[in-house]
Write a protein that holds these residues in place. Structure first.
Motif, PDB file in Angstrom:
ATOM      1  N   ARG A   1      -7.513  -3.354   6.168  1.00  0.00           N
ATOM      2  CA  ARG A   1      -7.940  -4.745   6.179  1.00  0.00           C
ATOM      3  C   ARG A   1      -6.766  -5.710   6.170  1.00  0.00           C
ATOM      4  O   ARG A   1      -6.861  -6.819   6.692  1.00  0.00           O
ATOM      5  CB  ARG A   1      -8.812  -5.025   4.957  1.00  0.00           C
ATOM      6  N   THR A   2      -5.638  -5.330   5.553  1.00  0.00           N
ATOM      7  CA  THR A   2      -4.566  -6.299   5.385  1.00  0.00           C
ATOM      8  C   THR A   2      -3.463  -6.166   6.419  1.00  0.00           C
ATOM      9  O   THR A   2      -2.860  -7.159   6.805  1.00  0.00           O
ATOM     10  CB  THR A   2      -3.933  -6.163   3.988  1.00  0.00           C
ATOM     11  N   GLU A   3      -3.171  -4.935   6.878  1.00  0.00           N
ATOM     12  CA  GLU A   3      -2.009  -4.743   7.730  1.00  0.00           C
ATOM     13  C   GLU A   3      -2.328  -5.145   9.156  1.00  0.00           C
ATOM     14  O   GLU A   3      -3.410  -4.892   9.667  1.00  0.00           O
ATOM     15  CB  GLU A   3      -1.554  -3.291   7.677  1.00  0.00           C
ATOM     16  N   LYS A   4      -1.383  -5.777   9.832  1.00  0.00           N
ATOM     17  CA  LYS A   4      -1.640  -6.242  11.196  1.00  0.00           C
ATOM     18  C   LYS A   4      -1.090  -5.280  12.237  1.00  0.00           C
ATOM     19  O   LYS A   4      -1.654  -5.141  13.304  1.00  0.00           O
ATOM     20  CB  LYS A   4      -1.000  -7.620  11.391  1.00  0.00           C
TER      21      LYS A   4
ATOM     22  N   ALA B   1      -5.033  -1.322  -5.428  1.00  0.00           N
ATOM     23  CA  ALA B   1      -5.647  -1.443  -4.102  1.00  0.00           C
ATOM     24  C   ALA B   1      -6.519  -2.690  -4.037  1.00  0.00           C
ATOM     25  O   ALA B   1      -6.480  -3.449  -3.058  1.00  0.00           O
ATOM     26  CB  ALA B   1      -6.468  -0.185  -3.799  1.00  0.00           C
TER      27      ALA B   1
ATOM     28  N   GLU C   1      -6.024  -6.165  -1.632  1.00  0.00           N
ATOM     29  CA  GLU C   1      -7.082  -6.707  -0.785  1.00  0.00           C
ATOM     30  C   GLU C   1      -7.381  -8.164  -1.161  1.00  0.00           C
ATOM     31  O   GLU C   1      -7.468  -9.036  -0.285  1.00  0.00           O
ATOM     32  CB  GLU C   1      -8.329  -5.848  -0.969  1.00  0.00           C
TER      33      GLU C   1
ATOM     34  N   ALA D   1       0.827  -1.202   0.000  1.00  0.00           N
ATOM     35  CA  ALA D   1       0.000   0.000   0.000  1.00  0.00           C
ATOM     36  C   ALA D   1       0.868   1.261   0.000  1.00  0.00           C
ATOM     37  O   ALA D   1       0.523   2.256  -0.639  1.00  0.00           O
ATOM     38  CB  ALA D   1      -0.919   0.001   1.228  1.00  0.00           C
ATOM     39  N   ASP D   2       2.038   1.216   0.691  1.00  0.00           N
ATOM     40  CA  ASP D   2       2.947   2.368   0.666  1.00  0.00           C
ATOM     41  C   ASP D   2       3.429   2.646  -0.753  1.00  0.00           C
ATOM     42  O   ASP D   2       3.507   3.796  -1.184  1.00  0.00           O
ATOM     43  CB  ASP D   2       4.144   2.092   1.567  1.00  0.00           C
TER      44      ASP D   2
ATOM     45  N   MET E   1      -9.866   3.759  -1.264  1.00  0.00           N
ATOM     46  CA  MET E   1      -9.614   2.340  -1.581  1.00  0.00           C
ATOM     47  C   MET E   1      -8.273   1.875  -1.034  1.00  0.00           C
ATOM     48  O   MET E   1      -8.149   0.760  -0.511  1.00  0.00           O
ATOM     49  CB  MET E   1      -9.687   2.127  -3.088  1.00  0.00           C
ATOM     50  N   ILE E   2      -7.226   2.738  -1.129  1.00  0.00           N
ATOM     51  CA  ILE E   2      -5.924   2.346  -0.573  1.00  0.00           C
ATOM     52  C   ILE E   2      -6.024   2.211   0.941  1.00  0.00           C
ATOM     53  O   ILE E   2      -5.514   1.261   1.528  1.00  0.00           O
ATOM     54  CB  ILE E   2      -4.838   3.370  -0.939  1.00  0.00           C
TER      55      ILE E   2
ATOM     56  N   VAL F   1       0.649   4.282  -2.774  1.00  0.00           N
ATOM     57  CA  VAL F   1       0.507   5.706  -2.451  1.00  0.00           C
ATOM     58  C   VAL F   1       1.619   6.512  -3.119  1.00  0.00           C
ATOM     59  O   VAL F   1       1.380   7.579  -3.689  1.00  0.00           O
ATOM     60  CB  VAL F   1       0.505   5.898  -0.917  1.00  0.00           C
TER      61      VAL F   1
ATOM     62  N   LEU G   1       1.157   4.691   6.981  1.00  0.00           N
ATOM     63  CA  LEU G   1       0.567   4.849   5.653  1.00  0.00           C
ATOM     64  C   LEU G   1      -0.583   5.848   5.662  1.00  0.00           C
ATOM     65  O   LEU G   1      -0.730   6.620   4.714  1.00  0.00           O
ATOM     66  CB  LEU G   1       0.048   3.505   5.140  1.00  0.00           C
TER      67      LEU G   1
ATOM     68  N   TYR H   1      -4.644 -10.630  -0.038  1.00  0.00           N
ATOM     69  CA  TYR H   1      -4.712 -10.926   1.390  1.00  0.00           C
ATOM     70  C   TYR H   1      -5.826 -11.925   1.674  1.00  0.00           C
ATOM     71  O   TYR H   1      -5.634 -12.898   2.405  1.00  0.00           O
ATOM     72  CB  TYR H   1      -4.934  -9.633   2.161  1.00  0.00           C
TER      73      TYR H   1
ATOM     74  N   ARG I   1       0.738   9.278   5.615  1.00  0.00           N
ATOM     75  CA  ARG I   1       1.341   9.556   4.302  1.00  0.00           C
ATOM     76  C   ARG I   1       0.274   9.876   3.269  1.00  0.00           C
ATOM     77  O   ARG I   1       0.434  10.787   2.446  1.00  0.00           O
ATOM     78  CB  ARG I   1       2.132   8.333   3.837  1.00  0.00           C
TER      79      ARG I   1
ATOM     80  N   ARG J   1      -8.646   1.507   2.762  1.00  0.00           N
ATOM     81  CA  ARG J   1      -9.412   0.325   3.137  1.00  0.00           C
ATOM     82  C   ARG J   1      -8.569  -0.939   2.976  1.00  0.00           C
ATOM     83  O   ARG J   1      -8.578  -1.823   3.845  1.00  0.00           O
ATOM     84  CB  ARG J   1     -10.664   0.228   2.273  1.00  0.00           C
ATOM     85  N   ALA J   2      -7.812  -1.014   1.870  1.00  0.00           N
ATOM     86  CA  ALA J   2      -6.950  -2.181   1.665  1.00  0.00           C
ATOM     87  C   ALA J   2      -5.908  -2.276   2.771  1.00  0.00           C
ATOM     88  O   ALA J   2      -5.616  -3.362   3.281  1.00  0.00           O
ATOM     89  CB  ALA J   2      -6.263  -2.096   0.306  1.00  0.00           C
ATOM     90  N   TYR J   3      -5.356  -1.124   3.195  1.00  0.00           N
ATOM     91  CA  TYR J   3      -4.334  -1.139   4.241  1.00  0.00           C
ATOM     92  C   TYR J   3      -4.929  -1.571   5.574  1.00  0.00           C
ATOM     93  O   TYR J   3      -4.372  -2.421   6.268  1.00  0.00           O
ATOM     94  CB  TYR J   3      -3.718   0.252   4.362  1.00  0.00           C
TER      95      TYR J   3
END
Lengths: 109, 101
Positions: free
Chosen positions: B89-92, A84, A88, A36-37, B82-83, A40, B30, A91, B33, B85-87
């Motif tokens: 949901r996926t990042e722990k 994006a 998702e 994701a970084d 969208m970015i 962006v 993120l 994952y 950023r 939401r993806a982050y």
């Protein structure tokens, strides 16, 4: 200093700033810990190139760079949305197939 | 007069783009950023496109500039959403304490 000289000076400074922004965005694209970084950073670099097209159109007085900016805005939005959704989906797929499959597929990345 | 105004707009737009890039490099997380890149980057591009419309000044260029600005204002929040939401949901592990809903 005449107004035309002032505009030339501003355009030169603007080019330097935009190129520095592009280089800094590339550093984050190379470093960025997660996907994701990087997305962006790529989105920001697309906007930076749109700004570059605008400044170049001011520099040359050629209106066709506006069309380049429009197309870049379209492509940048599509690329961001697609990446994006890809992050998702990847994952969810790794989670559904279990941790063993996830680590095996993670080794391929 | 138009040249001076356009020059100031170019300087401000390029400056906001540089601020967005510095924010992308320096912020720890993120979501912060994205906060830098989405807002400052969009404002910078709008200012530079306004400078271009001022310098070129013909009717089709102004119309296309308005269309591009509207498109950027419409798509930048969607892409950021969208970015994000993806982050989420996926990042722990976020970089600092964030409440999770």
């Amino acid at each position: 200093m005449s107004p035309a000289d002032f505009l030339d000076w501003c355009v030169t400074i603007g080019f330097v700033m935009v190129m520095a922004a592009l280089a800094i965005g590339f550093v984050r694209l190379a470093l960025g810990p997660s996907l994701a970084d990087r997305v962006v950073a790529l989105d920001m670099m697309t906007i930076t190139i749109i700004v570059f097209c605008g400044i170049y159109a001011v520099y040359t007085g050629d209106a066709s760079f506006l069309d380049v900016a429009i197309v870049l805005a379209l492509i940048g939005f599509l690329a961001t949305v697609a990446l994006a959704r890809y992050a998702e989906r990847r994952y969810e797929r790794d989670r559904d197939t279990g941790p063993a499959a996830a680590t095996k597929e993670g080794a391929d990345d | 007069m138009i040249e001076v105004l356009a020059g100031l707009l170019v300087l401000a737009g390029a400056g906001f783009t540089l601020i967005a890039a510095i924010g992308i490099l320096r912020y720890p997380d993120l979501l912060t950023r994205m906060h830098a890149s989405t807002k400052a980057g969009t404002l910078g591009s709008i200012l530079v496109l306004a400078a271009m419309a001022l310098v070129l000044g013909t009717m089709p260029v102004v119309a296309k500039t308005i269309a591009t600005v509207l498109f950027l204002l419409l798509t930048a929040p969607i892409a950021a959403h969208m970015i994000g939401r993806a982050y989420v949901r996926t990042e722990k592990t976020p970089a600092h304490d964030t409440t999770r809903d």
